[in-house]
Scaffold this motif. Sequence first.
Motif, mmCIF file in Angstrom:
data_model
loop_
_atom_site.group_PDB
_atom_site.id
_atom_site.type_symbol
_atom_site.label_atom_id
_atom_site.label_comp_id
_atom_site.label_asym_id
_atom_site.label_seq_id
_atom_site.Cartn_x
_atom_site.Cartn_y
_atom_site.Cartn_z
ATOM 1 N N THR A 160 -7.242 -8.561 10.785
ATOM 2 C CA THR A 160 -6.722 -9.897 11.115
ATOM 3 C C THR A 160 -5.486 -10.259 10.289
ATOM 4 O O THR A 160 -4.885 -11.301 10.504
ATOM 5 C CB THR A 160 -7.798 -10.965 10.878
ATOM 6 N N ARG B 218 -5.097 -13.816 8.673
ATOM 7 C CA ARG B 218 -5.027 -15.008 9.525
ATOM 8 C C ARG B 218 -6.390 -15.543 9.918
ATOM 9 O O ARG B 218 -6.478 -16.524 10.639
ATOM 10 C CB ARG B 218 -4.264 -14.672 10.813
ATOM 11 N N GLN C 145 -5.880 -21.365 16.929
ATOM 12 C CA GLN C 145 -4.449 -21.507 17.184
ATOM 13 C C GLN C 145 -3.584 -20.808 16.136
ATOM 14 O O GLN C 145 -2.620 -20.133 16.466
ATOM 15 C CB GLN C 145 -4.081 -23.000 17.245
ATOM 16 N N THR C 146 -3.932 -20.954 14.869
ATOM 17 C CA THR C 146 -3.076 -20.388 13.820
ATOM 18 C C THR C 146 -3.204 -18.880 13.680
ATOM 19 O O THR C 146 -2.420 -18.258 12.974
ATOM 20 C CB THR C 146 -3.381 -21.044 12.456
ATOM 21 N N SER C 147 -4.178 -18.283 14.340
ATOM 22 C CA SER C 147 -4.269 -16.816 14.304
ATOM 23 C C SER C 147 -3.314 -16.194 15.309
ATOM 24 O O SER C 147 -3.015 -15.010 15.242
ATOM 25 C CB SER C 147 -5.695 -16.362 14.601
ATOM 26 N N ARG C 148 -2.841 -17.011 16.245
ATOM 27 C CA ARG C 148 -1.919 -16.519 17.270
ATOM 28 C C ARG C 148 -0.460 -16.676 16.811
ATOM 29 O O ARG C 148 -0.178 -17.418 15.877
ATOM 30 C CB ARG C 148 -2.107 -17.305 18.567
ATOM 31 N N SER C 149 0.431 -16.023 17.515
ATOM 32 C CA SER C 149 1.847 -16.147 17.175
ATOM 33 C C SER C 149 2.438 -17.389 17.848
ATOM 34 O O SER C 149 1.861 -17.926 18.787
ATOM 35 C CB SER C 149 2.609 -14.896 17.634
ATOM 36 N N GLY C 150 3.577 -17.831 17.349
ATOM 37 C CA GLY C 150 4.288 -18.960 17.960
ATOM 38 C C GLY C 150 3.672 -20.306 17.651
ATOM 39 O O GLY C 150 3.704 -21.210 18.473
ATOM 40 N N VAL C 151 3.098 -20.474 16.448
ATOM 41 C CA VAL C 151 2.453 -21.731 16.092
ATOM 42 C C VAL C 151 3.345 -22.505 15.127
ATOM 43 O O VAL C 151 3.827 -21.958 14.144
ATOM 44 C CB VAL C 151 1.082 -21.468 15.426
#
Length: 159
Positions: A30, A33, A38-44
């Motif tokens: 991971t 992250r 939401q914060t584990s994904r990109s573009g946040v």
Amino acid sequence: MKLNELSDNPGARKARMRVGRGIGSGKGKTAGRGVKGQTSRSGVAIKGFEGGQMPIHRRLPKRGFNKPNAKEFAELTLGKLEAAVAAGKVKAGETLTEDLLVERGVVRRKLDGIRLLAKGELNTRLSIEVTGATRNAVAAVEKAGGSIKTAAPAQEASA
């Protein structure tokens, strides 16, 4: 010693953590992250986000005004001036201009001018030419037997 033999001290340069490079690296899978969300994904970009609640920076009222073209003065206190005399940077009785104060290292840079403040004591007779000075600073310089010339009339310090 040759140029190609130069190296930094051991431990002076720390390599950046390379995340997501296998379980053995300590930051694999991971990559720090956590799991899902939401914060584990990109573009946040959720700096001031409060889960849909009105963020605190929008709940609080706006206050004050910062003038975009406000003049910024370098501050010079009477105590600093007296210390400069004691250190031998400035001689008693000489005329001190803003450029001379910067050159001698009493003030770092003059910005939009130098403003003399009445903090500390002045016992030396000096002739000073600055952009501005507080009323108390002018009184202190004249009490010590010196003179002061300002570009602007004496004003009270606004804190």
